[in-house]
Write an enzyme that holds these catalytic residues in place. Structure first.
Site, PDB file in Angstrom:
ATOM      1  N   CYS A  96      -2.384  11.648   2.674  1.00  0.00           N
ATOM      2  CA  CYS A  96      -2.427  10.210   2.851  1.00  0.00           C
ATOM      3  C   CYS A  96      -1.637   9.706   4.066  1.00  0.00           C
ATOM      4  O   CYS A  96      -2.058   9.917   5.186  1.00  0.00           O
ATOM      5  CB  CYS A  96      -1.999   9.515   1.574  1.00  0.00           C
ATOM      6  SG  CYS A  96      -2.696   7.861   1.453  1.00  0.00           S
ATOM      7  N   ARG A 130      -7.250  -2.606  -0.413  1.00  0.00           N
ATOM      8  CA  ARG A 130      -6.806  -1.218  -0.616  1.00  0.00           C
ATOM      9  C   ARG A 130      -7.893  -0.441  -1.361  1.00  0.00           C
ATOM     10  O   ARG A 130      -8.604  -1.003  -2.217  1.00  0.00           O
ATOM     11  CB  ARG A 130      -5.505  -1.148  -1.419  1.00  0.00           C
ATOM     12  CG  ARG A 130      -4.317  -1.819  -0.743  1.00  0.00           C
ATOM     13  CD  ARG A 130      -3.019  -1.449  -1.436  1.00  0.00           C
ATOM     14  NE  ARG A 130      -2.669  -0.061  -1.221  1.00  0.00           N
ATOM     15  CZ  ARG A 130      -2.073   0.401  -0.105  1.00  0.00           C
ATOM     16  NH1 ARG A 130      -1.803  -0.432   0.890  1.00  0.00           N
ATOM     17  NH2 ARG A 130      -1.773   1.683   0.047  1.00  0.00           N
ATOM     18  N   HIS A 197      -3.946  12.141  -3.638  1.00  0.00           N
ATOM     19  CA  HIS A 197      -2.633  12.273  -4.291  1.00  0.00           C
ATOM     20  C   HIS A 197      -2.862  12.817  -5.702  1.00  0.00           C
ATOM     21  O   HIS A 197      -3.940  13.165  -6.089  1.00  0.00           O
ATOM     22  CB  HIS A 197      -2.014  10.887  -4.466  1.00  0.00           C
ATOM     23  CG  HIS A 197      -1.576  10.197  -3.230  1.00  0.00           C
ATOM     24  ND1 HIS A 197      -0.433  10.542  -2.559  1.00  0.00           N
ATOM     25  CD2 HIS A 197      -2.107   9.144  -2.564  1.00  0.00           C
ATOM     26  CE1 HIS A 197      -0.288   9.713  -1.528  1.00  0.00           C
ATOM     27  NE2 HIS A 197      -1.278   8.865  -1.529  1.00  0.00           N
TER      28      HIS A 197
HETATM   29  N1  GLN Z   1       0.428   3.266   4.045  1.00  0.00           N
HETATM   30  C1  GLN Z   1      -0.817   3.944   4.168  1.00  0.00           C
HETATM   31  C2  GLN Z   1      -1.997   3.103   3.723  1.00  0.00           C
HETATM   32  O1  GLN Z   1      -1.836   2.177   3.084  1.00  0.00           O
HETATM   33  C3  GLN Z   1      -0.773   5.252   3.373  1.00  0.00           C
HETATM   34  C4  GLN Z   1      -0.611   5.023   1.919  1.00  0.00           C
HETATM   35  C5  GLN Z   1      -0.301   6.303   1.140  1.00  0.00           C
HETATM   36  O2  GLN Z   1       0.289   7.261   1.636  1.00  0.00           O
HETATM   37  N2  GLN Z   1      -0.656   6.305  -0.150  1.00  0.00           N
HETATM   38  O3  GLN Z   1      -3.102   3.402   3.997  1.00  0.00           O
END
Ligand code: GLN
Length: 252
Positions: A96, A130, A197
């Protein structure tokens, strides 16, 4: 496999990039290595700290925009050395936020462009919504060896692969790199980048073993055939995650 062998792991920025228990991936690698008589020598690498010589496996976890901004310049400065190590056969797993910063750049939600290490031929731009939920991928890291990967994603970043870049897998359920291309992650030689993840490896032991075999190949010149392990629990965890992804992955 008899003689005790060793794998050197370079764990980049563990105190900055470690959400969703990403650190758990290291625990899985260490346990599965130990069950085969292989010792994992884990070296943590923080900002301004030297990269140890002879790293076989680089690991970097995920993080919020704030933490990414804190380490991005340091990671970018290691780009040429990381690219050289990977061209030289070292393996890597980047998750990520770490995956995004191994690309060319990450433009965060504030519009700030964070420099990337340039190991992966891709860039990432954060969007408004998101991409959160369970994910299921179909991968083929070795010709003819199709496998599925099940995990969890939570990212604002939309990752665009450069023309000709190799994705990690095809999205069966979930958003993936950008919720449009139908692909997830990126692969360069033995280096893997992904949004997954979970942590990822407990429910996908085949990928843990693939990374261990690649790291040993870097060390010894030959990818060993690792003894199979009784992965019933892991298989159940995978099946549960895959079913969840199929039932609800990839919906805003
Ligand atoms: N901050 C990054 C995003 O929002 C990665 C997020 C993460 O590592 N889960 O895309």
């Amino acid at each position: 496999m008899t003689a005790l062998q060793e794998i050197t792991v370079g764990h980049l920025y563990p105190s900055y990039l470690n959400i969703y228990a990403d650190r758990g991936n290291i625990a899985v690698l260490a346990a599965r290595a130990a069950w085969r008589g292989v010792e994992l020598d884990v070296r943590t690498i923080g900002p301004n700290e030297p990269t140890p010589p002879g790293v076989d496996l680089f690991y970097v976890g995920g993080g919020q925009d704030r933490e990414q901004a804190l380490i991005a310049p340091d990671l970018a400065s290691r780009g040429p050395a990381l690219a050289e190590a990977i061209a030289g056969g070292a393996t890597a797993l980047a998750v990520c936020g770490g995956y995004q910063l191994l690309g060319r750049f990450y433009r965060d939600r504030g519009g700030e462009e964070l420099p990337g290490a340039g190991v992966f031929p891709l860039h990432t731009v954060a969007g408004e919504r998101r991409m959160i939920g369970d994910v299921l991928l179909e991968c083929e890291l070795e010709p003819g060896a199709r496998q599925t990967l099940a995990g969890f994603e939570n990212h604002a970043g939309r990752t665009i692969l450069a023309a000709g870049a190799e994705p990690l897998g095809r999205v069966v359920a979930g958003f993936g790199n950008d919720s449009e291309s139908g692909y997830e992650g990126c692969r360069v030689d033995r280096a893997i980048g992904t949004y997954l993840h979970g942590p990822l490896l407990p429910r996908n032991p085949w990928l843990a073993d693939w990374l261990l075999a690649q790291a040993l190949a870097h060390r010894t010149g030959e990818a060993p055939l690792l003894d199979p392990l009784p992965d019933d629990l892991e298989a159940d965890a995978h099946a549960v995650a895959a079913a969840r992804a199929r039932s609800r992955g990839g919906r805003f």
